[in-house]
Scaffold this motif. Structure first.
Motif, short mmCIF file in Angstrom:
data_model
loop_
_atom_site.label_atom_id
_atom_site.label_comp_id
_atom_site.label_asym_id
_atom_site.label_seq_id
_atom_site.Cartn_x
_atom_site.Cartn_y
_atom_site.Cartn_z
N GLN A 156 0.83 -1.20 0.00
CA GLN A 156 0.00 0.00 0.00
C GLN A 156 0.87 1.26 0.00
O GLN A 156 0.62 2.18 -0.78
N CYS B 276 4.69 7.74 -16.92
CA CYS B 276 3.93 7.21 -15.78
C CYS B 276 4.87 6.42 -14.87
O CYS B 276 5.33 5.33 -15.23
N VAL C 69 1.50 6.47 -6.91
CA VAL C 69 0.34 7.27 -7.31
C VAL C 69 0.64 8.75 -7.08
O VAL C 69 0.30 9.60 -7.91
N HIS C 70 1.29 9.06 -5.97
CA HIS C 70 1.65 10.44 -5.68
C HIS C 70 2.61 10.99 -6.74
O HIS C 70 2.52 12.17 -7.12
N LEU D 83 2.46 1.69 -3.43
CA LEU D 83 1.48 2.17 -4.41
C LEU D 83 1.10 3.62 -4.15
O LEU D 83 0.92 4.40 -5.09
N GLN D 84 0.98 4.00 -2.89
CA GLN D 84 0.66 5.39 -2.58
C GLN D 84 1.77 6.32 -3.08
O GLN D 84 1.49 7.39 -3.63
N CYS E 168 2.78 10.06 -9.87
CA CYS E 168 2.16 10.06 -11.20
C CYS E 168 1.31 11.33 -11.36
O CYS E 168 0.47 11.63 -10.52
N ILE F 83 4.18 4.74 -12.34
CA ILE F 83 3.56 3.46 -11.93
C ILE F 83 3.96 2.39 -12.94
O ILE F 83 4.45 1.31 -12.56
N GLY G 138 -0.95 11.81 -13.64
CA GLY G 138 -2.32 11.44 -13.98
C GLY G 138 -2.94 12.35 -15.02
O GLY G 138 -4.13 12.62 -14.98
#
Length: 168
Positions: A117, A135, A124-125, A120-121, A127, A137, A129
């Motif tokens: 987690q 990317c 994501v932070h 992934l956090q 990226c 990720i 988006g």
């Protein structure tokens, strides 16, 4: 003469067919057959026409198995716990040791999931988006040097990351 009561009967008729046993235990008929095939339930009596007939004790064992699965015990652990439950000469220390070992395994799995987690956090932070193809990720997923251990990502722009890889 009093009229027949429309209130539900409190007494349950035994034995019952597989569908009713499954319903009373909170599992599917398919799972009942699976538990039987694993030997968690003793072979049940069958009618002349081949229908399985489950007793109250069978349904109680099915509930025990379901609860064990709800707590995440493996089928092997449930088999052992079921044997201990049915053995009145058991020592509770045997049961406690199995539960303690399971708690330790759960703690390890929770820690691993928390690490996933956090990773992934972080990704994501990092990226943006947006409409750009860069990317972090996907870069991380495609990275050949990523290990299964917790990953700590530097906040490096994806273009710089590709440049660093090209220079290696």
């Amino acid at each position: 003469m009093p009229a027949p009561s429309s209130a539900p009967k409190t007494a349950q008729n035994w034995p019952v067919v597989i569908g009713e046993a499954a319903r009373r235990a909170g599992v599917s008929a398919r799972m009942v057959r699976h538990y039987e095939s694993l030997g968690l339930l003793a072979p049940v009596h069958r009618t002349d026409s081949g229908y399985r007939q489950y007793t109250q004790a069978d349904v109680h064992a099915l509930r025990f198995i379901r609860r064990g699965r709800d707590l995440g015990f493996s089928m092997e652990e449930i088999s052992t716990l079921l044997s201990l439950w049915q053995n009145q000469d058991r020592a509770s220390s045997q049961v406690k040791a199995i539960a303690q070992k399971h708690i330790t395994a759960l703690a390890e799995r929770i820690a691993a999931m928390q690490s996933m987690q956090r990773t992934l956090q972080t990704l994501v932070h990092c990226c943006h988006g947006d409409d750009r193809p860069d990317c972090p990720i996907l870069d991380d997923l495609a990275s050949a040097d990523t290990e299964l251990a917790p990953v700590h990502h530097e906040l490096i722009a994806p273009s710089a990351r590709r440049k660093n890889k090209a220079q290696s």
